[in-house]
Enzyme design. Structure first.
Site, PDB file in Angstrom:
ATOM      1  N   GLY A  36      36.756  60.053  50.854  1.00  0.00           N
ATOM      2  CA  GLY A  36      35.505  60.477  50.258  1.00  0.00           C
ATOM      3  C   GLY A  36      35.448  61.972  49.998  1.00  0.00           C
ATOM      4  N   TYR A 140      44.916  43.639  52.938  1.00  0.00           N
ATOM      5  CA  TYR A 140      43.573  44.126  52.632  1.00  0.00           C
ATOM      6  C   TYR A 140      42.554  42.997  52.776  1.00  0.00           C
ATOM      7  CZ  TYR A 140      39.535  45.270  49.741  1.00  0.00           C
ATOM      8  OH  TYR A 140      38.247  45.444  49.266  1.00  0.00           O
ATOM      9  N   ASN A 169      34.241  43.269  41.415  1.00  0.00           N
ATOM     10  CA  ASN A 169      34.771  44.550  40.929  1.00  0.00           C
ATOM     11  C   ASN A 169      33.615  45.535  40.743  1.00  0.00           C
ATOM     12  OD1 ASN A 169      37.868  44.268  40.039  1.00  0.00           O
ATOM     13  ND2 ASN A 169      36.821  42.339  39.632  1.00  0.00           N
ATOM     14  N   LEU A 189      40.304  49.375  36.900  1.00  0.00           N
ATOM     15  CA  LEU A 189      40.621  49.323  35.477  1.00  0.00           C
ATOM     16  C   LEU A 189      39.734  50.233  34.631  1.00  0.00           C
ATOM     17  CD1 LEU A 189      42.194  48.115  33.098  1.00  0.00           C
ATOM     18  CD2 LEU A 189      40.491  46.267  33.019  1.00  0.00           C
ATOM     19  N   ARG A 220      38.172  39.519  34.734  1.00  0.00           N
ATOM     20  CA  ARG A 220      37.548  39.917  35.984  1.00  0.00           C
ATOM     21  C   ARG A 220      36.038  40.078  35.796  1.00  0.00           C
ATOM     22  NH1 ARG A 220      41.748  38.313  37.211  1.00  0.00           N
ATOM     23  NH2 ARG A 220      43.421  39.318  38.427  1.00  0.00           N
ATOM     24  N   ARG A 281      52.065  41.255  37.146  1.00  0.00           N
ATOM     25  CA  ARG A 281      52.219  41.680  38.527  1.00  0.00           C
ATOM     26  C   ARG A 281      52.099  40.464  39.436  1.00  0.00           C
ATOM     27  NH1 ARG A 281      47.870  46.559  38.709  1.00  0.00           N
ATOM     28  NH2 ARG A 281      46.583  44.765  38.123  1.00  0.00           N
ATOM     29  N   ASP A 284      48.501  38.372  40.706  1.00  0.00           N
ATOM     30  CA  ASP A 284      47.330  38.562  39.844  1.00  0.00           C
ATOM     31  C   ASP A 284      46.857  37.219  39.288  1.00  0.00           C
ATOM     32  OD1 ASP A 284      46.744  41.218  39.991  1.00  0.00           O
ATOM     33  OD2 ASP A 284      47.810  41.798  38.173  1.00  0.00           O
TER      34      ASP A 284
END
Length: 324
Positions: A36, A140, A169, A189, A220, A281, A284
């Site tokens: 941050g 994650y 997102n 993105l 997305r 990738r 995905d």
């Protein structure tokens, strides 16, 4: 209320602080500033503390009569989590456990957790509702799911009530242009596309154009940052009415492909955005879209900014304003 925002110097946390100040709450921020920025914190009560440090965190609780804790302080880069899983389990899970221990010690009973759609893993159907199986495919997502499970146990054992909000997102920026997205490195993105438009990046990469989608690129669900802040306000209202712990998916319920984002960005910026096409990738999914009906029904939450151009316009205003 006296509200502690953990990770209040980050993208989502800083916007949350602003919303809480607008609503006239007393806001206290903890952030270790590993991701941050101090100048993004709009309140005076700031403590540069890592929540895994129970002594330092406990001092903040001892000096403030905290009613509610919002927790945004997580590492979020999927690829990095695969390379350094221990880093993610320590920061996202172990540090959160330390925070919850302090909350129990000081009898703070209400907690809102910044979770993620990554808890679901590869989608078995879309849009994704809360009943969708949870099989994260990276550290994650696994670290976030572990926290969700831990919150269930803290509820049973200590009566600590929580709401986990699973973002798809997060996007956009403060409509007034006071705050915006500043990840380093940037992996989202929309800011990457806008960096290509502003000249800070040579081009935007598209990873795969042969997916089973109308234009071949991944789809997305994007949710405006101020809509996320509103969901957190409603989550606290829900808990303060004495309701049970819960988890909700947050999204627009509509997806946009990579090419649609680029086209919309070109329209907003009036600039041609260079593209580099790469292969897919690993990991995905073709489509990730939220079913947010439960949040609408239970929390009364509905996103205001559903037009992708509005989301991109606010992000573009920030890209042009901030002195990079």
């Amino acid at each position: 209320m006296n509200i502690l925002v953990v990770g209040g110097a980050g993208f989502i946390g800083s916007h949350m602080v602003k919303r809480l100040l607008v609503d006239h709450h007393n806001v206290i921020v903890i952030d270790n500033l590993s991701k941050g920025f101090r100048d993004a914190v709009l309140c005076d009560s700031f403590f540069e503390v890592d929540i895994i440090d129970k002594v330092a965190t406990g001092k903040v609780f001892a000096n403030h009569s905290i009613d509610v804790v919002f927790h945004f302080a997580s590492f979020i880069e999927v690829g990095e989590s695969v390379k350094f899983p221990e880093k993610y389990f320590k920061n996202n899970f172990e540090a959160t456990r330390s925070l919850l221990d302090i909350m129990v010690q000081f009898q703070v009973k209400q907690f809102v957790f910044s979770s993620t759609a990554a808890v679901f893993g590869n989608p078995e159907y879309s849009p994704i509702d809360e009943a969708h199986p949870k099989h994260p495919i990276n550290p994650y997502g696994e670290s976030k799911l572990m926290v969700e499970k831990m919150l269930e146990e803290f509820d049973k054992e200590y009566g600590l009530k929580s709401v986990s909000l699973r973002y798809f997102n997060a996007a956009g920026a403060d409509p007034q242009g006071e705050l915006g997205e500043r990840h380093n490195p940037e992996t989202h993105l929309i800011p990457l596309v806008l960096q290509a438009a502003s000249g800070r990046r040579d081009a935007i990469s598209i990873f795969g154009d042969d997916y089973d989608t109308p234009d071949g690129t991944c789809i997305r669900d994007y949710i405006h940052i101020t809509d996320l802040a509103d969901a957190h306000i409603r989550a606290i209202e829900y808990l303060r009415k004495g309701n049970q712990s819960a988890a909700f998916n947050l999204g627009n319920g509509k997806g946009f492909s990579v090419r649609e984002i680029i086209d919309a960005a070109e329209n907003v910026t009036n600039k041609k955005i260079p593209i580099r096409l790469h292969g897919r990738r690993a990991g995905d999914p073709a489509t990730l879209v939220a079913d947010a009906k439960l949040a609408n029904k239970v929390l009364g939450w509905k996103p205001e900014f559903t037009n992708i151009r509005d989301i991109i316009q606010h992000a573009w205003n920030w890209e042009n304003k901030f002195p990079w």
